[in-house]
Design a protein around this motif. Sequence first.
Motif, PDB file in Angstrom:
ATOM      1  N   LYS A 445       0.840  -1.185   0.000  1.00 54.67           N
ATOM      2  CA  LYS A 445       0.000   0.000   0.000  1.00 54.67           C
ATOM      3  C   LYS A 445       0.884   1.246   0.000  1.00 54.67           C
ATOM      4  N   LEU A 446       0.329   2.333  -0.516  1.00 48.68           N
ATOM      5  CA  LEU A 446       1.055   3.593  -0.639  1.00 48.68           C
ATOM      6  C   LEU A 446       0.282   4.706   0.048  1.00 48.68           C
ATOM      7  N   SER A 447       0.999   5.510   0.822  1.00 50.49           N
ATOM      8  CA  SER A 447       0.438   6.728   1.404  1.00 50.49           C
ATOM      9  C   SER A 447       1.275   7.909   0.958  1.00 50.49           C
ATOM     10  N   SER A 448       0.617   8.937   0.466  1.00 54.47           N
ATOM     11  CA  SER A 448       1.302  10.162   0.047  1.00 54.47           C
ATOM     12  C   SER A 448       1.078  11.300   1.043  1.00 54.47           C
ATOM     13  N   ASP A 449       0.487  10.981   2.210  1.00 57.28           N
ATOM     14  CA  ASP A 449       0.204  12.027   3.201  1.00 57.28           C
ATOM     15  C   ASP A 449       0.712  11.634   4.588  1.00 57.28           C
ATOM     16  N   GLN A 450       1.929  11.048   4.620  1.00 53.83           N
ATOM     17  CA  GLN A 450       2.579  10.716   5.887  1.00 53.83           C
ATOM     18  C   GLN A 450       1.805   9.680   6.705  1.00 53.83           C
ATOM     19  N   GLY A 451       1.133   8.759   6.007  1.00 55.41           N
ATOM     20  CA  GLY A 451       0.454   7.667   6.686  1.00 55.41           C
ATOM     21  C   GLY A 451      -0.902   8.007   7.251  1.00 55.41           C
ATOM     22  N   MET A 452      -1.462   9.149   6.892  1.00 59.18           N
ATOM     23  CA  MET A 452      -2.801   9.495   7.374  1.00 59.18           C
ATOM     24  C   MET A 452      -3.876   8.704   6.643  1.00 59.18           C
ATOM     25  N   THR A 453      -3.639   8.395   5.362  1.00 54.35           N
ATOM     26  CA  THR A 453      -4.571   7.577   4.587  1.00 54.35           C
ATOM     27  C   THR A 453      -3.793   6.582   3.750  1.00 54.35           C
ATOM     28  N   TRP A 454      -4.434   5.442   3.468  1.00 56.67           N
ATOM     29  CA  TRP A 454      -3.865   4.388   2.629  1.00 56.67           C
ATOM     30  C   TRP A 454      -4.935   3.990   1.607  1.00 56.67           C
ATOM     31  N   PRO A 455      -5.064   4.743   0.514  1.00 62.18           N
ATOM     32  CA  PRO A 455      -6.174   4.521  -0.419  1.00 62.18           C
ATOM     33  C   PRO A 455      -6.152   3.131  -1.053  1.00 62.18           C
ATOM     34  N   ASP A 456      -7.325   2.536  -1.181  1.00 61.07           N
ATOM     35  CA  ASP A 456      -7.430   1.237  -1.856  1.00 61.07           C
ATOM     36  C   ASP A 456      -6.934   1.318  -3.289  1.00 61.07           C
ATOM     37  N   SER A 457      -7.104   2.484  -3.911  1.00 59.77           N
ATOM     38  CA  SER A 457      -6.670   2.644  -5.304  1.00 59.77           C
ATOM     39  C   SER A 457      -5.158   2.548  -5.447  1.00 59.77           C
ATOM     40  N   ALA A 458      -4.430   2.734  -4.333  1.00 56.94           N
ATOM     41  CA  ALA A 458      -2.969   2.660  -4.369  1.00 56.94           C
ATOM     42  C   ALA A 458      -2.446   1.359  -3.776  1.00 56.94           C
ATOM     43  N   ALA A 459      -3.319   0.372  -3.583  1.00 55.67           N
ATOM     44  CA  ALA A 459      -2.907  -0.944  -3.078  1.00 55.67           C
ATOM     45  C   ALA A 459      -2.580  -1.856  -4.248  1.00 55.67           C
ATOM     46  N   ARG A 460      -1.489  -2.618  -4.127  1.00 56.54           N
ATOM     47  CA  ARG A 460      -1.074  -3.545  -5.176  1.00 56.54           C
ATOM     48  C   ARG A 460      -0.924  -4.943  -4.578  1.00 56.54           C
ATOM     49  N   LEU A 461      -1.870  -5.819  -4.899  1.00 58.50           N
ATOM     50  CA  LEU A 461      -1.786  -7.223  -4.514  1.00 58.50           C
ATOM     51  C   LEU A 461      -0.674  -7.863  -5.330  1.00 58.50           C
ATOM     52  N   TYR A 462       0.329  -8.462  -4.653  1.00 61.15           N
ATOM     53  CA  TYR A 462       1.440  -9.024  -5.426  1.00 61.15           C
ATOM     54  C   TYR A 462       1.568 -10.535  -5.318  1.00 61.15           C
ATOM     55  N   ASP A 463       0.924 -11.164  -4.357  1.00 61.59           N
ATOM     56  CA  ASP A 463       0.888 -12.633  -4.292  1.00 61.59           C
ATOM     57  C   ASP A 463      -0.241 -13.023  -3.348  1.00 61.59           C
ATOM     58  N   GLU A 464      -1.261 -13.672  -3.880  1.00 61.22           N
ATOM     59  CA  GLU A 464      -2.422 -13.963  -3.039  1.00 61.22           C
ATOM     60  C   GLU A 464      -2.407 -15.352  -2.421  1.00 61.22           C
ATOM     61  N   ARG A 465      -1.367 -16.138  -2.658  1.00 60.26           N
ATOM     62  CA  ARG A 465      -1.315 -17.490  -2.123  1.00 60.26           C
ATOM     63  C   ARG A 465      -1.079 -17.490  -0.610  1.00 60.26           C
ATOM     64  N   PRO A 466      -1.576 -18.495   0.113  1.00 57.10           N
ATOM     65  CA  PRO A 466      -1.221 -18.639   1.530  1.00 57.10           C
ATOM     66  C   PRO A 466       0.291 -18.752   1.688  1.00 57.10           C
ATOM     67  N   CYS A 467       0.831 -18.142   2.754  1.00 57.15           N
ATOM     68  CA  CYS A 467       2.279 -18.101   2.947  1.00 57.15           C
ATOM     69  C   CYS A 467       2.568 -17.858   4.424  1.00 57.15           C
ATOM     70  N   PHE A 468       3.852 -17.742   4.772  1.00 59.37           N
ATOM     71  CA  PHE A 468       4.219 -17.431   6.152  1.00 59.37           C
ATOM     72  C   PHE A 468       4.041 -15.946   6.461  1.00 59.37           C
ATOM     73  N   GLY A 469       4.040 -15.085   5.448  1.00 60.35           N
ATOM     74  CA  GLY A 469       3.502 -13.749   5.594  1.00 60.35           C
ATOM     75  C   GLY A 469       4.445 -12.604   5.905  1.00 60.35           C
ATOM     76  N   TYR A 470       5.722 -12.864   6.269  1.00 62.45           N
ATOM     77  CA  TYR A 470       6.648 -11.772   6.581  1.00 62.45           C
ATOM     78  C   TYR A 470       7.192 -11.174   5.282  1.00 62.45           C
ATOM     79  N   SER A 471       7.513  -9.868   5.312  1.00 61.88           N
ATOM     80  CA  SER A 471       8.033  -9.195   4.121  1.00 61.88           C
ATOM     81  C   SER A 471       8.890  -8.010   4.547  1.00 61.88           C
ATOM     82  N   CYS A 472       9.714  -7.522   3.621  1.00 67.34           N
ATOM     83  CA  CYS A 472      10.527  -6.338   3.890  1.00 67.34           C
ATOM     84  C   CYS A 472      10.743  -5.575   2.592  1.00 67.34           C
ATOM     85  N   LEU A 473      10.581  -4.257   2.669  1.00 63.54           N
ATOM     86  CA  LEU A 473      10.677  -3.368   1.515  1.00 63.54           C
ATOM     87  C   LEU A 473      11.996  -2.603   1.511  1.00 63.54           C
TER      88      LEU A 473
END
Length: 503
Positions: A445-473
């Motif tokens: 997800k992307l916020s352009s206002d210092q984390g005040m909002t996280w618009p659904d339009s700026a969300a990018r699903l990148y892998d929908e399979r079940p997994c262990f779930g940890y990630s790092c950007l």
Amino acid sequence: MMKFRLTFLPLLLSVAHAAEVSTVQPVCPVLLGQETNPVLGFKVKVDEPAKLEGIEVSLTGTTRLQDVEQVRILRGKETPASATGAPVAELAPKAGAMNRTCDLALETGEHWFWVSVELKKNADIDGRVDVALGRLKVGGAVIQAPTPSPDGSQRIGVVVRKPGDDKSKAYRIPGLVRSKKGSLLAAYDIRYKHAGDLPADIDVGLSRSTDGGKTWEPMRVAIDMGNDPKFGFDGVGDPCIFSDDVTGRIWIAALWSHGKRAWHGSGPGLTPDETGQLVLSYSDDDGKTWSKGESITPQVKDPAWNLFFNGPGTGITMKDGTLAIPAQFRSADGKPHSTMLSSKDRGKTWTAGTGVRPNTTEAQLVELADGSIMINCRDDRGGSRTVAVSKDLGKTWEPHPTDRKGLREPVCMASLMRWQHPKYGDLLFFSNPDTTKGRQSMTIKLSSDQGMTWPDSAARLYDERPCFGYSCLAPADASHLGVLYEGSGALFYLRMPLNEWFK
């Protein structure tokens, strides 16, 4: 639940005999280093026994046909992970329709198949792969399959680590940082015997890329705390990798369990025989070699607490040069608290903050535009993230307006990153399983206002399979965002063009 694009096309095979064909295309990256990559699923439903006699598919929508080594048709069930076993058909990649005859008996009922793509070793990870199902021949009748949604192409990624690599059963807990020299450095647990947590035979591993994540050097062991014969191992894991952007030094913080001194088994005190140890290791040659892990537990832990250690993922260098990393502790009553550590002398000494609130654990930090620290915490109550802000390096915390309502979570580690981009502005990116139950639907997800909002339009699903779930950007390069994330005992890497958010 899988967010399939689903289409149906019922067709008559004969007067007494009918079939239905449907297609699904979940978000499921095609990974370099992995033979089976389900790209498209299709279901054939027959009302009486018949034979599947022919299959036609095409690579329509694929960026570069020369990236594809092989296309296989596999039997399975309704989820991509079910695509296993010997192929029903194999097709050599080419432009246009690819046809293959087969002779497969179908009993009355539903039959699932998956079109799987294997990539060549030199495939371009900035490309896409797509497959279209053309015609099927079932029971002597030729069926034109339905057309999937045109946005069904899959990203190309890289398997950085998988079970069995270097004789390890599993790899977990990703941390990712871009060094001052522009290299990507990935830290993680090498879980030699099984995928379970400390205490166990675990070291901290390091993978290095100098081309934005397209290729990765052989694994290095960054932290190994030895092998006390009394315990059979001295496990160390849950790494937090971070860069001192002033000096270029790379640091890894991790938890050392001398015997059974991890989340369970660690107690009051300061010594390795009493409590888990927060150790630091550093590299001054861009991640090629690492210092011996040294404990800072006596500096930062209240002796009454049961445990104090870092949060996994990454840390930051603040605008004034202060180093800051996420941390967590279990107080004397056993309750966990997220907090932070900071150093104003380039990592010689460290100061711990106070707990954000009980029942918070793994966290990530960013410095906001006003110089305050935002902490984003895993919350054991589930449902949503705890978010707080500090203006005094964690001595005091105030709930953020998005606290416990801005970001969904199923109780899992997540990643938060600030990127002050010269072209696109001051951005916050967030990655986690975007659900409240179960770990799947990995989303940025992307916020352009210092984390005040996280618009659904700026969300990018990148892998929908079940997994262990940890990630790092981390920034992959000046124009791509990189994410290192867990499969099930494996670590995958994707890079996404920033213009995908700013078309």
